[in-house]
Scaffold this motif. Structure first.
Motif, PDB file in Angstrom:
ATOM      1  N   TRP A  34       6.669  -1.138 -12.847  1.00  0.00           N
ATOM      2  CA  TRP A  34       5.979  -1.169 -11.645  1.00  0.00           C
ATOM      3  C   TRP A  34       4.345  -0.784 -11.780  1.00  0.00           C
ATOM      4  CZ3 TRP A  34       4.678  -2.511  -7.177  1.00  0.00           C
ATOM      5  CH2 TRP A  34       3.651  -2.019  -6.595  1.00  0.00           C
ATOM      6  N   LEU A  35       4.107   0.083 -12.627  1.00  0.00           N
ATOM      7  CA  LEU A  35       2.796   0.265 -12.885  1.00  0.00           C
ATOM      8  C   LEU A  35       2.114  -0.832 -13.659  1.00  0.00           C
ATOM      9  CD1 LEU A  35       2.947   3.930 -14.139  1.00  0.00           C
ATOM     10  CD2 LEU A  35       1.736   3.040 -12.007  1.00  0.00           C
ATOM     11  N   ALA A  36       2.855  -1.571 -14.405  1.00  0.00           N
ATOM     12  CA  ALA A  36       2.361  -2.859 -15.213  1.00  0.00           C
ATOM     13  C   ALA A  36       1.910  -3.757 -14.233  1.00  0.00           C
ATOM     14  CB  ALA A  36       3.109  -3.123 -16.234  1.00  0.00           C
ATOM     15  N   TRP A  37       3.118  -4.236 -13.200  1.00  0.00           N
ATOM     16  CA  TRP A  37       2.794  -5.340 -12.443  1.00  0.00           C
ATOM     17  C   TRP A  37       1.865  -5.004 -11.298  1.00  0.00           C
ATOM     18  CZ3 TRP A  37       3.715 -10.223 -13.365  1.00  0.00           C
ATOM     19  CH2 TRP A  37       4.545 -10.538 -14.514  1.00  0.00           C
ATOM     20  N   ARG A  38       1.701  -3.689 -10.842  1.00  0.00           N
ATOM     21  CA  ARG A  38       0.930  -3.299  -9.790  1.00  0.00           C
ATOM     22  C   ARG A  38      -0.350  -3.900 -10.134  1.00  0.00           C
ATOM     23  NH1 ARG A  38      -0.403   2.791  -8.563  1.00  0.00           N
ATOM     24  NH2 ARG A  38      -1.397   2.654 -10.614  1.00  0.00           N
ATOM     25  N   GLN A  39      -0.664  -3.520 -11.315  1.00  0.00           N
ATOM     26  CA  GLN A  39      -2.376  -3.893 -11.736  1.00  0.00           C
ATOM     27  C   GLN A  39      -2.198  -5.372 -11.787  1.00  0.00           C
ATOM     28  OE1 GLN A  39      -3.306  -2.699 -15.748  1.00  0.00           O
ATOM     29  NE2 GLN A  39      -4.838  -4.240 -15.846  1.00  0.00           N
ATOM     30  N   ILE A  40      -1.366  -6.310 -11.973  1.00  0.00           N
ATOM     31  CA  ILE A  40      -1.421  -7.891 -12.024  1.00  0.00           C
ATOM     32  C   ILE A  40      -1.411  -8.263 -10.560  1.00  0.00           C
ATOM     33  CG2 ILE A  40      -0.449  -9.995 -12.890  1.00  0.00           C
ATOM     34  CD1 ILE A  40       0.711  -8.128 -15.212  1.00  0.00           C
ATOM     35  N   PHE A  41      -0.623  -7.853  -9.992  1.00  0.00           N
ATOM     36  CA  PHE A  41      -0.428  -8.301  -8.509  1.00  0.00           C
ATOM     37  C   PHE A  41      -1.690  -7.868  -7.605  1.00  0.00           C
ATOM     38  CE2 PHE A  41       4.396  -8.314  -8.947  1.00  0.00           C
ATOM     39  CZ  PHE A  41       4.341 -10.054  -8.963  1.00  0.00           C
ATOM     40  N   GLY A  42      -2.119  -6.675  -8.086  1.00  0.00           N
ATOM     41  CA  GLY A  42      -3.292  -6.146  -7.349  1.00  0.00           C
ATOM     42  C   GLY A  42      -4.555  -6.869  -7.631  1.00  0.00           C
ATOM     43  N   GLY A  43      -4.601  -7.538  -8.879  1.00  0.00           N
ATOM     44  CA  GLY A  43      -5.884  -8.419  -9.047  1.00  0.00           C
ATOM     45  C   GLY A  43      -5.595  -9.914  -8.391  1.00  0.00           C
ATOM     46  N   ILE A  44      -4.376 -10.174  -8.298  1.00  0.00           N
ATOM     47  CA  ILE A  44      -4.306 -11.510  -7.532  1.00  0.00           C
ATOM     48  C   ILE A  44      -4.602 -11.311  -6.004  1.00  0.00           C
ATOM     49  CG2 ILE A  44      -2.450 -13.442  -6.884  1.00  0.00           C
ATOM     50  CD1 ILE A  44      -1.161 -12.636  -9.593  1.00  0.00           C
ATOM     51  N   LEU A  45      -4.080 -10.235  -5.586  1.00  0.00           N
ATOM     52  CA  LEU A  45      -4.464  -9.938  -3.998  1.00  0.00           C
ATOM     53  C   LEU A  45      -5.941  -9.841  -3.775  1.00  0.00           C
ATOM     54  CD1 LEU A  45      -3.327  -9.118  -1.120  1.00  0.00           C
ATOM     55  CD2 LEU A  45      -3.102  -6.768  -2.068  1.00  0.00           C
ATOM     56  N   VAL A  46      -6.428  -9.272  -4.737  1.00  0.00           N
ATOM     57  CA  VAL A  46      -8.133  -8.982  -4.692  1.00  0.00           C
ATOM     58  C   VAL A  46      -8.674 -10.373  -4.488  1.00  0.00           C
ATOM     59  CG1 VAL A  46     -10.074  -8.142  -5.788  1.00  0.00           C
ATOM     60  CG2 VAL A  46      -8.124  -6.727  -5.289  1.00  0.00           C
ATOM     61  N   PHE A  47      -8.385 -11.087  -5.466  1.00  0.00           N
ATOM     62  CA  PHE A  47      -8.861 -12.456  -5.631  1.00  0.00           C
ATOM     63  C   PHE A  47      -8.783 -13.489  -4.395  1.00  0.00           C
ATOM     64  CE2 PHE A  47      -8.504 -17.116  -6.475  1.00  0.00           C
ATOM     65  CZ  PHE A  47      -9.729 -17.234  -7.394  1.00  0.00           C
ATOM     66  N   PHE A  48      -7.516 -13.247  -3.762  1.00  0.00           N
ATOM     67  CA  PHE A  48      -7.335 -14.334  -2.747  1.00  0.00           C
ATOM     68  C   PHE A  48      -7.907 -13.668  -1.489  1.00  0.00           C
ATOM     69  CE2 PHE A  48      -4.189 -16.153  -5.492  1.00  0.00           C
ATOM     70  CZ  PHE A  48      -4.588 -17.426  -5.285  1.00  0.00           C
ATOM     71  N   LEU A  49      -7.823 -12.202  -1.366  1.00  0.00           N
ATOM     72  CA  LEU A  49      -8.475 -11.533  -0.202  1.00  0.00           C
ATOM     73  C   LEU A  49     -10.019 -11.994   0.000  1.00  0.00           C
ATOM     74  CD1 LEU A  49      -6.680  -8.112   0.323  1.00  0.00           C
ATOM     75  CD2 LEU A  49      -6.537 -10.114   1.827  1.00  0.00           C
TER      76      LEU A  49
END
Length: 440
Positions: free
Chosen positions: A168-183
């Motif tokens: 979860w910690l590994a993928w949280r960072q990756i999904f967080g980056g994608i979320l920040v990009f699209f927001l």
């Protein structure tokens, strides 16, 4: 063209202005120049022909002196030392001045690359290369965005107590980056394609958004952080090698040139590409390459406005200056190269001695006090340039910038605020997305 002595005076004025502003965390020279023009205008205080030279002095100063804010005024709790940029790690180890010296080595190398290229290479090779590759800029941008996501390295994947928690910690960072990009892309699309901000702020409508992404979020993190008060070593020594310096300089020059020539591609994106192409390793190499990259990106992009054979308008400063006066002669181009050399020498000395002073008197308490003042100033700048709705944009973009920090992902994902709307426009889908979002 004004007399050479007048251009020299205005270049020196630009260096002084840029040097006094650029060491302050959260301040970007483009935003301050836009505020200067909005409040005082150009033509009364200075001749319009002098404005490009004032700007080039200020931009060179920013490319050098901003190393101070990146090293001394961007700190975090010592528990995050392995998750920080190399400059922050140097500061926590009491080696802030050494980090500045490494950056200055890169900045000087970048200045030499730029001046030699501007004199002997750019007029001959840039026009045909740009004409051959510019039709494919959309594909370049898409490839860079995909590469940004693919190259995200999970920094916290080994911190969990169980396999599920580590996953979860590994993928949280990756999904967080994608979320920040699209927001950030959604916010940028709304700001660029609606009347949310007044039409009178045409050249500064993106200012509050980028202040929030990179300036205000940085300042707020400084206020909230609890860094250790370490004694800094002001000695003039660096730990690096000639091989690392040359390799880092080449990588930084490559990344800076890509970012300077092609639209939308920023210095950070260019550095990411070049760093992987040249296999950059080590904190010293990273800092040196950033010095090279930032000089060529900021100063080189603005210099293209002077190049008669190409005359590209790259970056917010170039757009601002070209709306008032565009250099027209090869003599102005040569004068600009001379102004770069002069400004670089003064900026080097200013940065060096300011770093020595800070290394001897560094106190984290001062950072927090300064950050409060800067936060208020950034709010005032956003209001003066874009009005009350600019403050709303500033608030939202600051929240997105803080999300990047919360997810421990790249702050460069906030560039989605510029990249995504431009990609949508380039592919001819602006109308479709306007309808999809109910904006018209």
């Amino acid at each position: 063209m004004l007399p050479l002595s007048d251009l020299l005076i205005w270049s020196l004025a630009g260096v002084l202005f840029g040097a006094l502003i650029s060491w302050i965390p959260g301040f970007h020279i483009f935003n301050i120049m836009a505020l200067l023009v909005a409040v005082f205008g150009v033509g009364e205080l200075m001749p319009v022909q002098a404005f490009p030279f004032f700007a080039i002095g200020a931009i060179v100063a920013y490319a050098y002196v901003s190393a101070i804010s990146s090293v001394y005024f961007s700190v975090a709790d010592e528990s995050a030392v392995f998750l920080l940029f190399p400059t922050q790690r140097y500061l926590l180890l009491g080696r802030g001045h050494e980090a500045v010296l490494l950056y200055l080595i890169g900045a000087v190398a970048g200045t030499l690359f730029l001046v030699i290229g501007a004199l002997f290479l750019f007029p001959r090779i840039l026009p045909p290369i740009y004409q051959a590759t510019s039709p494919y800029i959309t594909y370049f941008l898409v490839a860079i965005v995909v590469f940004m996501f693919m190259s995200e390295w999970p920094k916290e994947g080994d911190r969990g107590r169980t396999p599920a928690e580590r996953l979860w910690l590994a993928w949280r960072q990756i999904f967080g980056g994608i979320l920040v990009f699209f927001l950030s892309g959604l916010l940028g699309f709304i700001v660029m394609n609606t009347n949310l901000l007044p039409t009178t702020s045409a050249y500064t409508r993106l200012t509050p958004m980028f202040i929030g992404f990179f300036g205000m979020s940085w300042v707020i993190l400084n206020i909230l952080s609890n860094p250790p008060m370490l004694e800094q070593v002001p000695d003039d020594r660096v730990e690096s090698s000639l091989y690392n310096t040359l390799k880092a300089s080449f990588g930084g020059a490559l990344g800076g040139t890509i970012a300077a020539v092609y639209p939308i591609i920023t210095g950070g994106m260019g550095a990411l590409i070049a760093g992987h192409m040249t296999s950059q390793r080590g904190d010293d190499a990273f800092i040196i390459s950033q010095g090279v990259n930032r000089v060529i990106y900021y100063v080189g992009a603005f210099t293209l406005l002077f190049l008669p054979q190409l005359r590209l308008t790259r970056g917010a400063a170039a757009w601002l200056v070209s709306s008032i006066y565009t250099p027209k002669s090869y003599a102005e181009y040569l004068a600009a190269i001379g102004a770069i050399l002069l400004s670089a020498g003064i900026s080097f000395l200013f940065t060096y001695y300011l770093s020595r002073f800070l290394a001897k008197s560094f106190n984290v308490v001062h950072i927090k006090k300064l950050s409060y003042v800067v936060a208020v100033t950034l709010v005032v700048i956003s209001y003066l340039l874009t009005g009350p709705m600019g403050l709303a944009v500033l608030f939202v973009s600051t929240a997105i910038g803080l999300m990047a920090a919360a997810f421990n992902t790249r702050r460069s994902y906030c560039l989605g605020g510029l990249i995504l709307p431009v990609l949508i426009s380039m592919t001819g889908h602006t109308g479709y997305f306007m309808h999809l979002l109910g904006l018209g």
